[in-house]
Design a protein around this motif. Structure first.
Motif, mmCIF file in Angstrom:
data_model
loop_
_atom_site.group_PDB
_atom_site.id
_atom_site.type_symbol
_atom_site.label_atom_id
_atom_site.label_comp_id
_atom_site.label_asym_id
_atom_site.label_seq_id
_atom_site.Cartn_x
_atom_site.Cartn_y
_atom_site.Cartn_z
ATOM 1 N N THR A 16 6.700 7.502 8.356
ATOM 2 C CA THR A 16 7.231 6.817 6.996
ATOM 3 C C THR A 16 7.188 5.580 7.327
ATOM 4 O O THR A 16 6.654 4.766 6.152
ATOM 5 C CB THR A 16 8.413 7.672 6.749
ATOM 6 O OG1 THR A 16 8.337 8.931 6.831
ATOM 7 C CG2 THR A 16 8.945 7.175 5.188
ATOM 8 N N LEU A 17 7.619 5.049 8.293
ATOM 9 C CA LEU A 17 7.645 3.537 8.294
ATOM 10 C C LEU A 17 6.332 2.776 8.294
ATOM 11 O O LEU A 17 6.053 1.704 7.396
ATOM 12 C CB LEU A 17 8.421 3.001 9.620
ATOM 13 C CG LEU A 17 8.872 1.550 9.983
ATOM 14 C CD1 LEU A 17 9.993 1.484 8.969
ATOM 15 C CD2 LEU A 17 9.641 1.623 11.274
ATOM 16 N N LEU A 18 5.315 3.358 8.897
ATOM 17 C CA LEU A 18 4.177 2.739 8.936
ATOM 18 C C LEU A 18 3.517 2.947 7.526
ATOM 19 O O LEU A 18 2.918 2.104 6.923
ATOM 20 C CB LEU A 18 3.000 3.641 9.906
ATOM 21 C CG LEU A 18 3.436 3.501 11.251
ATOM 22 C CD1 LEU A 18 2.621 4.311 12.229
ATOM 23 C CD2 LEU A 18 2.945 1.888 11.680
ATOM 24 N N THR A 19 3.718 4.089 6.835
ATOM 25 C CA THR A 19 3.157 4.268 5.542
ATOM 26 C C THR A 19 3.723 3.305 4.624
ATOM 27 O O THR A 19 3.039 2.742 3.788
ATOM 28 C CB THR A 19 3.601 5.809 5.071
ATOM 29 O OG1 THR A 19 3.215 6.704 5.744
ATOM 30 C CG2 THR A 19 3.578 5.951 3.493
ATOM 31 N N GLY A 20 5.209 3.057 4.780
ATOM 32 C CA GLY A 20 5.698 1.892 3.723
ATOM 33 C C GLY A 20 4.960 0.422 4.086
ATOM 34 O O GLY A 20 4.788 -0.122 3.218
ATOM 35 N N GLY A 21 4.708 0.226 5.509
ATOM 36 C CA GLY A 21 4.080 -0.887 5.892
ATOM 37 C C GLY A 21 2.579 -1.314 5.090
ATOM 38 O O GLY A 21 2.391 -2.182 4.319
#
Length: 671
Positions: free
Chosen positions: A66-71
């Motif tokens: 999710t963090l990578l998706t957000g970035g």
């Protein structure tokens, strides 16, 4: 709990940043199968190496995805890549919305029957599913009818409230308690009340986390596609004009926050937002009510959910699914062209048998193929292959005689659009059908060409072979710098190797071809015979031509000097003796707009004389030049003292004007 947090955070971010009203966020399930497999695999690998680290490692996989998706989403919005949403073909967006409706219907039927996949059909006919199925179908139909009579969210709330209250009032009247209703499947299982919000986590295994990198990359890709599809679908369905870059940044920030606590990706729920918009629930208070329910669920879901009848939840889902199918499949289908109908139907069919992501991928492939097929039908040429107009240079009689005889051997083909594989082959086929290309000069006007693919280089090579075989000379004009550079990169010396003549624009090509024609007859381009040739040709060897020539005054001009200035009152008439002059309309930028040029033997200035007007443009020497001037006063003297000589001049001037009209008409018509 993590899904509820993802829904809350994504809704908060969208409510602050999105232009869509309402913009409801939700934890997304598009990646749930891959996410579960990747997280469980990492958890088992971690526990095998370091017992007790499985749960924390699994949650870390979910959060990091999710963090990578957000970035990535934030970066796409930051660098203004939101235009990708606008590239989604219309039938694919329709298919996505219709497929979302189908999946909602499947979810509703599965909820009512407890079956899925191939087992769903028999379950719909089973007697034991009727207590849930019949009221669920009835509720969906009631909602569908109610919202046709009473538009707005009030109808939805009223029907659901009556259904919920009526169910619990009817239970004791029918002799059932909650346990009995649960045994019939009318209520979901008792979850045992509230549970702890956060489990106890062990250490993290970094090696297992690293091994899940491939799965996380796939999850990232699916999430990005999901955001694009949901945002495009919601924009289309609600007829909203969204700032797509802002939407991406909002989703990016939300998922960075969600990922920090280990939650799954959450972003705009197209279905929920569309249906809220459809039933008229567009007040900002809806967002706070939605968030209130989610927050309440964090602590009370264990008590609330077991009291909500299964048919109520399923009927609501079924209504939403049918509404989406009706709005984005049944109604639009008759209005679509055949190709779009095929794409829309294919997306829905593949969704039924294989899933929505595969279906959308197929839809994009089909839409791309339809675009290529349609674009291939666009005419390659703007008009037929024809003899082009002459250049804007006025020349003397000798040069005009030669060019008038040679010019019918020139042809022009005006290309347009994006040249891709097959385009040049189509041009070759057209040229092979052209009967008069032997020993011709063929101009390919590329000024309306927007781009090329790699196959065009090979196609132009074939075209040069065809031209050489027929003795034709091939010219390319108006090529955009990036297209020219691409061809040069394709092969060093591309144009020289194929004997392709290049010109920056059409006018330059026409002038160069005229110069080559004159040179082939040993007549230098600017050697038009000057005043004597002009007067002799136009005066038909009149015995007084030499007397008329003596009335002109020789005037030598330095490069760049101005012979006539716009607005000047004098009305002298000129004939170019040597060199070249150009006519420009003055402009504040100092350069002006070029209208025409005059070569040796050309007459100019006669319009101002005959119309009694001031000069309309500047005339300047392009290089060293000589002009022969006939002063207005001298012509007035001839008209008074020597009418025969004046009549000879007027006849010559009338012929020069008539030739200019003919050339101007050809220039305007492009003939």
């Amino acid at each position: 709990m993590l899904c509820l947090i993802a829904s809350i955070v994504s809704t908060l971010a969208l409510s602050r940043r999105s232009r869509l009203v309402p913009a409801l966020g939700i934890a997304q399930d598009a990646t749930i199968a891959l996410l579960a497999t990747t997280a469980a695999g990492a958890a088992m690998a971690a526990d095998a190496v370091r017992p007790g680290s499985g749960l924390s490692t699994g949650i870390a996989v979910i959060g990091l995805s999710t963090l990578l998706t957000g970035g990535v989403l934030w970066a796409m919005g930051r660098f203004r890549m939101g235009r990708l949403l606008g590239l989604l073909p219309f039938p694919v967006a329709l298919g996505f919305l219709a497929s979302s409706g189908w999946l909602l219907c499947l979810a509703a039927l599965g909820l009512m029957t407890g079956a899925s996949g191939l087992a769903l059909g028999p379950a719909l006919l089973a007697t034991e599913t009727l207590p849930v199925l019949v009221p669920g179908l009835a509720l969906a139909l009631t909602l569908w009818l109610a919202l046709r009579v009473w538009q707005g969210a009030g109808a939805l709330v009223a029907v659901l409230g009556i259904a919920l209250l009526g169910f619990h009032l009817a239970l004791p009247l029918l002799g059932f308690d909650l346990s009995g209703a649960r045994a019939l499947g009318l209520l979901p299982p008792d979850m045992g009340g509230a549970r702890g919000l956060w489990p106890e986590l062990g250490p993290l295994d970094l090696s297992a986390l690293q091994g899940a990198a491939g799965g996380m990359a796939a999850i990232l890709l699916i999430n990005v596609v999901g955001v694009i599809l949901n945002t495009s679908g919601a924009e289309l369905a609600t007829r909203s004009l969204l700032d797509t870059d802002q939407e991406l940044r909002a989703s990016g920030i939300a998922n960075i926050l969600i990922g920090a606590v280990g939650g799954p990706a959450g972003y705009l729920s197209a279905g929920s937002s569309i249906m809220a918009h459809r039933v008229g629930a567009r007040h900002p208070a809806l967002i706070w009510a939605y968030l209130g329910v989610l927050l309440l669920a964090l602590g009370l879901a264990g008590w609330i959910v077991p009291l909500v009848p299964v048919f109520l939840t399923a009927g609501l889902l079924l209504f939403f699914g049918v509404a989406l199918l009706e709005d984005w499949f049944v109604r639009p289908l008759p209005r679509q062209v055949t190709a779009d109908r095929v794409i829309l139907g294919a997306i829905l069919a593949v969704t039924i048998f294989d899933g929505i992501l595969t279906a959308v991928g197929l839809g994009l492939v089909l839409a791309g193929g339809a675009f290529i097929f349609s674009y291939a039908q666009v005419p390659l040429l703007r008009g037929p292959i024809a003899v082009p107009r002459r250049s804007t240079i006025d020349r003397g009689p000798m040069a005009e005689t030669i060019l008038a005889a040679e010019w019918p051997q020139v042809r022009i083909a005006r290309l347009q659009g994006y040249l891709f594989f097959g385009s040049v082959e189509a041009l070759l086929a057209l040229l092979r059908q052209e009967p008069d290309l032997r020993d011709a000069r063929l101009i390919l006007d590329c000024s309306a060409v927007t781009g090329i693919d790699s196959s065009v280089g090979a196609g132009l090579g074939k075209l040069s072979v065809l031209a050489a075989g027929s003795g034709a000379e091939l010219w390319l004009c108006g090529l955009a710098p990036d297209i020219r550079d691409r061809l040069e990169r394709w092969e060093t010396g591309f144009f020289a190797e194929r004997r392709l003549q290049l010109a920056p624009d059409m006018e330059s090509a026409l002038e160069a071809i005229e110069a080559a024609m004159l040179a082939a007859h040993d007549l230098p381009e600017d050697a038009g015979g000057g005043l004597a040739a002009m007067l002799t040709a136009a005066g038909a060897n009149h015995p007084r031509v030499s007397d008329l020539a003596q009335a002109f005054i020789r005037e030598e001009l330095a490069p760049g000097s101005t012979l006539i200035r716009s607005g000047a009152p004098e009305r002298d008439i000129f004939v170019v003796e040597a060199g070249r002059l150009e006519v420009r309309l003055p402009h504040p930028d100092g350069k002006g707009l070029r209208l025409r040029a005059f070569a040796s033997g050309a007459m100019f200035g006669e319009l101002a004389f005959y119309l009694g007007l001031p000069r309309s443009a500047d005339v300047k020497a392009l290089g060293p030049a000589v002009a022969m001037r006939l002063p207005e006063a001298e012509l007035a003297r001839m008209e008074r003292d020597d009418p025969e000589l004046a009549a000879l001049f007027h006849r010559i001037a009338a012929q020069a004007l008539a030739e200019k009209v003919v050339r101007t008409n050809a220039l305007v018509s492009g003939g």
